[in-house]
Enzyme design. Structure first.
Site, short mmCIF file in Angstrom:
data_model
loop_
_atom_site.label_atom_id
_atom_site.label_comp_id
_atom_site.label_asym_id
_atom_site.label_seq_id
_atom_site.Cartn_x
_atom_site.Cartn_y
_atom_site.Cartn_z
N ASP A 131 0.83 -1.20 0.00
CA ASP A 131 0.00 0.00 0.00
C ASP A 131 0.87 1.26 0.00
O ASP A 131 1.96 1.28 0.56
CB ASP A 131 -0.91 0.02 1.24
CG ASP A 131 -2.22 -0.69 1.00
OD1 ASP A 131 -2.63 -0.80 -0.16
OD2 ASP A 131 -2.83 -1.15 1.99
N ARG A 181 -2.45 -0.97 -8.35
CA ARG A 181 -3.76 -0.48 -7.92
C ARG A 181 -3.72 1.04 -8.03
O ARG A 181 -2.86 1.69 -7.45
CB ARG A 181 -4.05 -0.89 -6.48
CG ARG A 181 -5.41 -0.36 -5.96
CD ARG A 181 -5.50 -0.42 -4.44
NE ARG A 181 -5.38 -1.78 -3.95
CZ ARG A 181 -5.00 -2.09 -2.71
NH1 ARG A 181 -4.66 -1.12 -1.86
NH2 ARG A 181 -4.93 -3.35 -2.32
N THR A 223 -12.06 2.54 -7.09
CA THR A 223 -12.89 3.74 -7.07
C THR A 223 -14.34 3.39 -6.83
O THR A 223 -14.78 2.29 -7.15
CB THR A 223 -12.76 4.51 -8.40
OG1 THR A 223 -13.52 5.73 -8.33
CG2 THR A 223 -13.29 3.68 -9.57
#
Length: 304
Positions: A131, A181, A223
């Site tokens: 992340d 991502r 999203t």
């Protein structure tokens, strides 16, 4: 009154509210916006999502570890999570932040911990997503990803559309055939490093989605924005990009019917499922990312 992004970011940093959320909030959040207090308690939720055709990525909430001992504990917990996913035959990836493995302590410690995690991930063929955090940690995070991507297949990372640097980062990563991502971004950043206007973030988001997909690399479009979903669908149609070349990602507990609709349309849909006691800051940052999600979020939290 218009509820703004800055308002939610302010709330996310409240120590008092975070403590209150730890004390009693997990009972409300569990099964609504998080899977549970630990990974094992999240397994039934993962199975339920998988049964609906939804893939998952799990994330143990809590970052900014300031102890090598805690960082190693997080590493062992992640290794066990990967092994359990494989043993239980769950359709799930694992997401984690480098600060939880000691990024703010020692880079050697991070590399030691990530090596152990990715060795297990390769063995079980489970994807691990690194992340992205705030901008000051962006370069270190990307350097870590680059180093491990050269050695391991089952590692991906995240790029944020609100940073000026992101388009160049996509170009720099291109030779690694990266699984990325793509998100808009949820941290509060200076105008020196990030687009201050939502419209500019949206345009840059479209730009990096287009670039990554046309580069031929597998892409996760994370999203809840219908305009971005429709943009991606149209882009794929115009350029003959097959549905197995990308996926949509959404948060657990938000827009569940939209997630199922995308599956019915034949798209890959992955649910970001966090777990752990540190859910409050995560929740506020997600609302900051898109304040209009507040209706979906509280509807989910109050639904029995």
């Amino acid at each position: 009154m218009v509820i703004t992004r800055d308002f939610f970011l302010f709330l996310s940093k409240s120590g008092f509210l975070n403590k209150m959320a730890r004390n009693w909030g997990s009972r409300i959040a569990a099964g609504k916006i998080i899977g549970g207090n630990d990974f094992n308690s999240s397994i039934p939720t993962i199975r339920q999502l998988n049964s609906q055709g939804l893939s998952v990525t799990v994330d143990h909430l809590g970052e900014f570890v300031n102890s090598a001992e805690v960082a190693r504990e997080r590493t062992e917990e992640c290794i066990q999570t990967i092994a359990t996913i494989a043993d239980q035959e769950l359709n799930s990836h694992v997401s984690l932040k480098m600060t939880s493995l000691g990024l703010d302590i020692d880079m050697d410690l991070v590399y030691e911990n990530m090596t152990k995690i990715l060795q297990t991930a390769e063995k079980h063929k489970i994807m691990v997503t690194i992340d992205m955090e705030d901008e000051v940690r962006c370069q270190k995070t990307l350097d870590i990803f680059k180093d491990f991507r050269k050695k391991y297949e089952h590692v991906s990372t995240v790029l944020q559309a609100y940073l000026y640097r992101t388009e160049k980062d996509i170009d720099d990563l291109d030779s690694l055939n990266p699984f990325l991502r793509l998100v808009k971004g949820a941290y509060k950043e200076s105008e020196k490093v990030a687009f201050p206007e939502k419209s500019d973030v949206d345009e840059n988001y479209k730009k990096i989605i287009r670039k990554q997909l046309l580069n031929g690399h597998y892409t996760a479009i994370a999203t809840h924005d219908d305009k971005m979903i429709d943009f991606t669908k149209q882009l794929a149609k115009e350029h003959g990009i097959a549905n197995d070349k990308f996926e949509f990602q959404m948060l657990y507990g938000m827009r569940s019917q939209t997630q199922l609709s995308l599956v019915k349309e034949g798209y890959n849909m992955r649910v970001f499922l966090p777990y752990g006691e540190d859910w409050y800051g995560y929740f506020m940052r997600r609302l900051a990312e898109r304040p209009s999600n507040i209706a979906f979020a509280f509807k989910g939290m109050t639904k029995k």
